[in-house]
Write an enzyme that holds these catalytic residues in place. Structure first.
Site, PDB file in Angstrom:
ATOM      1  N   LYS A  22       0.841  -1.209   0.000  1.00  0.00           N
ATOM      2  CA  LYS A  22       0.000   0.000   0.000  1.00  0.00           C
ATOM      3  C   LYS A  22       0.875   1.258   0.000  1.00  0.00           C
ATOM      4  O   LYS A  22       0.629   2.195  -0.756  1.00  0.00           O
ATOM      5  CB  LYS A  22      -0.898   0.000   1.248  1.00  0.00           C
ATOM      6  CG  LYS A  22      -1.577   1.320   1.514  1.00  0.00           C
ATOM      7  CD  LYS A  22      -2.445   1.270   2.743  1.00  0.00           C
ATOM      8  CE  LYS A  22      -1.782   1.700   4.024  1.00  0.00           C
ATOM      9  NZ  LYS A  22      -1.513   3.143   4.159  1.00  0.00           N
ATOM     10  N   ASN A  23       1.901   1.263   0.846  1.00  0.00           N
ATOM     11  CA  ASN A  23       2.690   2.486   0.994  1.00  0.00           C
ATOM     12  C   ASN A  23       3.662   2.722  -0.162  1.00  0.00           C
ATOM     13  O   ASN A  23       4.348   3.739  -0.195  1.00  0.00           O
ATOM     14  CB  ASN A  23       3.436   2.483   2.339  1.00  0.00           C
ATOM     15  CG  ASN A  23       2.473   2.691   3.498  1.00  0.00           C
ATOM     16  OD1 ASN A  23       1.295   2.991   3.284  1.00  0.00           O
ATOM     17  ND2 ASN A  23       2.958   2.528   4.720  1.00  0.00           N
ATOM     18  N   CYS A 116      -5.740   8.324   8.804  1.00  0.00           N
ATOM     19  CA  CYS A 116      -5.801   7.766  10.160  1.00  0.00           C
ATOM     20  C   CYS A 116      -5.573   8.857  11.196  1.00  0.00           C
ATOM     21  O   CYS A 116      -4.668   9.674  11.045  1.00  0.00           O
ATOM     22  CB  CYS A 116      -4.699   6.717  10.334  1.00  0.00           C
ATOM     23  SG  CYS A 116      -5.149   5.089   9.802  1.00  0.00           S
ATOM     24  N   ARG A 121       0.227  14.620  13.224  1.00  0.00           N
ATOM     25  CA  ARG A 121       0.601  14.427  11.820  1.00  0.00           C
ATOM     26  C   ARG A 121       0.635  15.721  10.998  1.00  0.00           C
ATOM     27  O   ARG A 121      -0.148  15.888  10.052  1.00  0.00           O
ATOM     28  CB  ARG A 121      -0.324  13.400  11.153  1.00  0.00           C
ATOM     29  CG  ARG A 121      -0.326  12.100  11.877  1.00  0.00           C
ATOM     30  CD  ARG A 121      -1.018  11.012  11.104  1.00  0.00           C
ATOM     31  NE  ARG A 121      -0.119  10.376  10.157  1.00  0.00           N
ATOM     32  CZ  ARG A 121      -0.430   9.299   9.468  1.00  0.00           C
ATOM     33  NH1 ARG A 121      -1.600   8.747   9.585  1.00  0.00           N
ATOM     34  NH2 ARG A 121       0.437   8.755   8.639  1.00  0.00           N
ATOM     35  N   ASP A 305       4.056   0.821  12.103  1.00  0.00           N
ATOM     36  CA  ASP A 305       2.874   0.169  11.529  1.00  0.00           C
ATOM     37  C   ASP A 305       2.721  -1.286  11.987  1.00  0.00           C
ATOM     38  O   ASP A 305       1.738  -1.935  11.630  1.00  0.00           O
ATOM     39  CB  ASP A 305       2.923   0.230   9.993  1.00  0.00           C
ATOM     40  CG  ASP A 305       2.560   1.604   9.466  1.00  0.00           C
ATOM     41  OD1 ASP A 305       2.122   2.461  10.253  1.00  0.00           O
ATOM     42  OD2 ASP A 305       2.713   1.832   8.244  1.00  0.00           O
ATOM     43  N   ARG A 397      -8.989  -0.316   4.272  1.00  0.00           N
ATOM     44  CA  ARG A 397      -8.145   0.723   3.668  1.00  0.00           C
ATOM     45  C   ARG A 397      -6.770   0.158   3.306  1.00  0.00           C
ATOM     46  O   ARG A 397      -6.131   0.637   2.371  1.00  0.00           O
ATOM     47  CB  ARG A 397      -7.930   1.874   4.660  1.00  0.00           C
ATOM     48  CG  ARG A 397      -9.086   2.826   4.796  1.00  0.00           C
ATOM     49  CD  ARG A 397      -8.667   4.037   5.617  1.00  0.00           C
ATOM     50  NE  ARG A 397      -7.298   4.389   5.266  1.00  0.00           N
ATOM     51  CZ  ARG A 397      -6.349   4.747   6.124  1.00  0.00           C
ATOM     52  NH1 ARG A 397      -6.618   4.853   7.392  1.00  0.00           N
ATOM     53  NH2 ARG A 397      -5.141   5.037   5.702  1.00  0.00           N
TER      54      ARG A 397
HETATM   55  C1  UD1 Z   1       3.965   6.889   6.251  1.00  0.00           C
HETATM   56  C2  UD1 Z   1       3.099   5.664   6.037  1.00  0.00           C
HETATM   57  C3  UD1 Z   1       2.473   5.223   7.347  1.00  0.00           C
HETATM   58  C4  UD1 Z   1       3.551   5.029   8.411  1.00  0.00           C
HETATM   59  C5  UD1 Z   1       4.450   6.251   8.513  1.00  0.00           C
HETATM   60  C6  UD1 Z   1       5.643   6.036   9.437  1.00  0.00           C
HETATM   61  C7  UD1 Z   1       2.356   5.979   3.763  1.00  0.00           C
HETATM   62  C8  UD1 Z   1       1.224   6.233   2.828  1.00  0.00           C
HETATM   63  N1  UD1 Z   1       2.069   5.989   5.075  1.00  0.00           N
HETATM   64  O1  UD1 Z   1       3.092   7.928   6.717  1.00  0.00           O
HETATM   65  O2  UD1 Z   1       1.788   3.993   7.123  1.00  0.00           O
HETATM   66  O3  UD1 Z   1       2.938   4.822   9.664  1.00  0.00           O
HETATM   67  O4  UD1 Z   1       4.972   6.598   7.225  1.00  0.00           O
HETATM   68  O5  UD1 Z   1       6.384   4.952   9.053  1.00  0.00           O
HETATM   69  O6  UD1 Z   1       3.471   5.711   3.345  1.00  0.00           O
HETATM   70  N2  UD1 Z   1       5.895  14.640  10.664  1.00  0.00           N
HETATM   71  C9  UD1 Z   1       6.100  15.957  10.943  1.00  0.00           C
HETATM   72  N3  UD1 Z   1       6.030  16.855   9.918  1.00  0.00           N
HETATM   73  C10 UD1 Z   1       5.784  16.481   8.634  1.00  0.00           C
HETATM   74  C11 UD1 Z   1       5.594  15.113   8.349  1.00  0.00           C
HETATM   75  C12 UD1 Z   1       5.648  14.204   9.395  1.00  0.00           C
HETATM   76  O7  UD1 Z   1       6.320  16.347  12.100  1.00  0.00           O
HETATM   77  O8  UD1 Z   1       5.736  17.330   7.747  1.00  0.00           O
HETATM   78  C13 UD1 Z   1       5.938  13.645  11.765  1.00  0.00           C
HETATM   79  C14 UD1 Z   1       4.589  12.943  11.948  1.00  0.00           C
HETATM   80  O9  UD1 Z   1       3.719  13.692  12.742  1.00  0.00           O
HETATM   81  C15 UD1 Z   1       5.017  11.669  12.605  1.00  0.00           C
HETATM   82  C16 UD1 Z   1       6.377  11.388  11.986  1.00  0.00           C
HETATM   83  O10 UD1 Z   1       6.827  12.604  11.418  1.00  0.00           O
HETATM   84  O11 UD1 Z   1       5.159  11.851  13.991  1.00  0.00           O
HETATM   85  C17 UD1 Z   1       6.354  10.317  10.898  1.00  0.00           C
HETATM   86  O12 UD1 Z   1       5.481  10.691   9.869  1.00  0.00           O
HETATM   87  P1  UD1 Z   1       5.755  10.324   8.339  1.00  0.00           P
HETATM   88  O13 UD1 Z   1       7.003   9.504   8.241  1.00  0.00           O
HETATM   89  O14 UD1 Z   1       5.657  11.562   7.542  1.00  0.00           O
HETATM   90  O15 UD1 Z   1       4.509   9.417   8.024  1.00  0.00           O
HETATM   91  P2  UD1 Z   1       3.608   9.438   6.748  1.00  0.00           P
HETATM   92  O16 UD1 Z   1       4.438   9.694   5.531  1.00  0.00           O
HETATM   93  O17 UD1 Z   1       2.413  10.272   6.977  1.00  0.00           O
END
Ligand code: UD1
Length: 418
Positions: A22-23, A116, A121, A305, A397
């Site tokens: 999925k990711n 989610c 986030r 995850d 999902r």
């Molecule tokens: C992706 C995955 C999700 C997984 C996560 C962490 C996809 C579609 N989803 O989500 O399944 O749980 O990686 O492995 O690939 N953060 C910030 N600022 C930002 C972006 C992120 O502070 O601009 C923080 C988030 O709040 C969180 C952490 O960074 O605490 C990790 O988030 P991130 O790695 O960005 O996760 P996603 O890409 O949303």
């Protein structure tokens, strides 16, 4: 709303074929917007999140022809229109269309993302990356707009945290920019490598994916290509825990063992036997299991995850296990539901202390997010009596045909329409 009725039917045995990740598929579908050529994607998992990404791409005018597990995506003549709240609120990963549209058209407007409800986030790191490449960012009326009058220009971006989504969005934004971009403290997840391989085969230049420093040289245009999505390491990990929690013996097919090392290492500490063999990875319980501690971390650390699924297992391990969640705030929503099944868990800040119990007892529980839902199904597979997991739209999902895959392994699981 549909729910799952799960009950203990003894050890799960047999083979299960893992679906495409999925990711990986979500950023790669978004990256197809970098070209007006035709992209052919294979091993697409047919999931709710993938459907939402299809709707989003179609909103821009993409023609997507699904042929089983293959998608043929034709982005000729797409229109760079604002992405509406109705679509974006359904999936946080919708935000991934921002990098490619900005790279190709010099502007993009999108509603703030949903997905989610795990922690706060934010998306500040994505925006910081776009700004470093020369985009002006404005926020208003629930929309974010990034625009640049000139072509984006390559730059250095240091991520305060190795965010997966921000790394992907910045790679895509830099793919058609002028000059070189360097992302430092980049995420190293296998899905970043898959995206980079896709862009490279389109004629792009991305080097260093899978390390913390990624270099992208912008090119003038990218062409359509064929690409096969990597297997889903989180789905594979979930079935590994299904074998562990039921004392079973499962062969996982279509897996990349290297991507599973962090999960494999912790399951081996628990006492699970894991063998690589021709055709896949075998997970077998041969001896009494023991409690462990674990901490979630960005890859190659233990994946957040898989945290909820491991917690379900820890609930029935003898002794005390501790999980420390360092990636997301507030990712313990499954704890109160596991407690309803009789688990003994205490939350202390970012840690959960799990005292193993002799058995769980089935009852009604609610999936609060995707992986929390998977954890409750796993707990239901070893609990006495029936466990009814509601709100399973979260599970749909991200897991392809979870109940039929589990049934084929001998699980007692039924989808109810309400
Ligand atoms: C992706 C995955 C999700 C997984 C996560 C962490 C996809 C579609 N989803 O989500 O399944 O749980 O990686 O492995 O690939 N953060 C910030 N600022 C930002 C972006 C992120 O502070 O601009 C923080 C988030 O709040 C969180 C952490 O960074 O605490 C990790 O988030 P991130 O790695 O960005 O996760 P996603 O890409 O949303």
């Amino acid at each position: 709303m549909p729910s799952f009725l799960v009950s203990n039917n003894g050890p799960l045995t047999g083979e299960v074929t893992i679906s495409g990740a999925k990711n990986s598929v979500l950023p790669i579908m978004a990256a197809s917007l970098l070209t007006d050529g035709t992209c052919i994607l294979d091993d697409i998992p047919r999931l709710e999140d993938v459907e939402v990404m299809c709707e989003l791409l179609r909103h821009f005018g993409s023609k997507i022809s699904p042929e089983g597990k293959r998608f043929i995506i034709d982005n000729k003549g797409i229109k760079n229109m604002p992405a509406p709240y109705e679509l974006v609120r359904r999936m946080r990963a919708s935000f991934l269309v921002m990098g490619p549209l900005l790279s190709r058209y010099g502007r993009v407007k999108i509603s703030l993302p949903g997905g989610c409800a795990i922690g706060t986030r934010p998306i500040d790191l994505h925006l910081k990356g776009f700004a470093a490449l020369g985009a002006d960012i404005s926020l208003g009326h629930g929309f974010i707009e990034a625009r640049s009058d000139k072509k984006l220009r390559g730059s250095s971006v240091y991520l305060d945290f190795p965010s997966v989504g921000a790394t992907e969005n910045i790679i895509m934004a830099a793919a058609l920019a002028e000059g070189q971009t360097i992302i430092e403290n980049a995420a190293e997840e296998p899905e970043i490598i898959d995206l980079s391989n896709f862009i490279n085969s389109m004629g792009g230049y991305v080097r260093g994916a899978g390390t913390d420093t990624i270099k992208i040289k912008g090119v003038d245009s990218l062409k359509g290509v064929a690409h096969t999505i990597i297997p889903d390491r989180i789905e594979a990990g979930t079935f590994m825990v299904a074998a562990a929690i039921t004392g079973g013996n499962i062969l996982l097919k279509n897996v990349i063992a290297d991507h599973l090392r962090p999960v494999e290492a912790k399951l081996k500490e628990v006492g699970i036997r894991i063998y690589e063999q021709e055709g896949g990875m075998r997970i077998r319980v041969e001896e009494p299991l023991r409690s462990i501690d674990l901490k979630t971390l960005p890859y190659p650390g233990f994946p957040t995850d898989m945290q909820a699924q491991m917690m379900a297992l820890m609930c029935v391990l003898p002794g005390t296990s501790i999980i420390t969640e360092t990636v997301f705030e507030n990712r313990f929503m499954h704890v109160s539901e596991l407690k309803r099944l009789g688990a003994n868990i205490k939350i202390e800040g970012r840690s959960a202390v799990i005292e193993g119990v002799d058995y769980l007892m089935g009852t009604d529980v609610k999936a609060t997010d995707l992986r929390a839902g998977a954890a409750l199904v796993l707990a239901g597979l070893c609990a006495y009596g029936q466990t009814r997991v509601s709100d399973i739209y979260h599970i749909d999902r991200g897991y392809e045909a979870m109940e039929s895959k589990l049934k084929a392994l001998g699980a007692n699981i039924k989808r109810l329409s309400c």
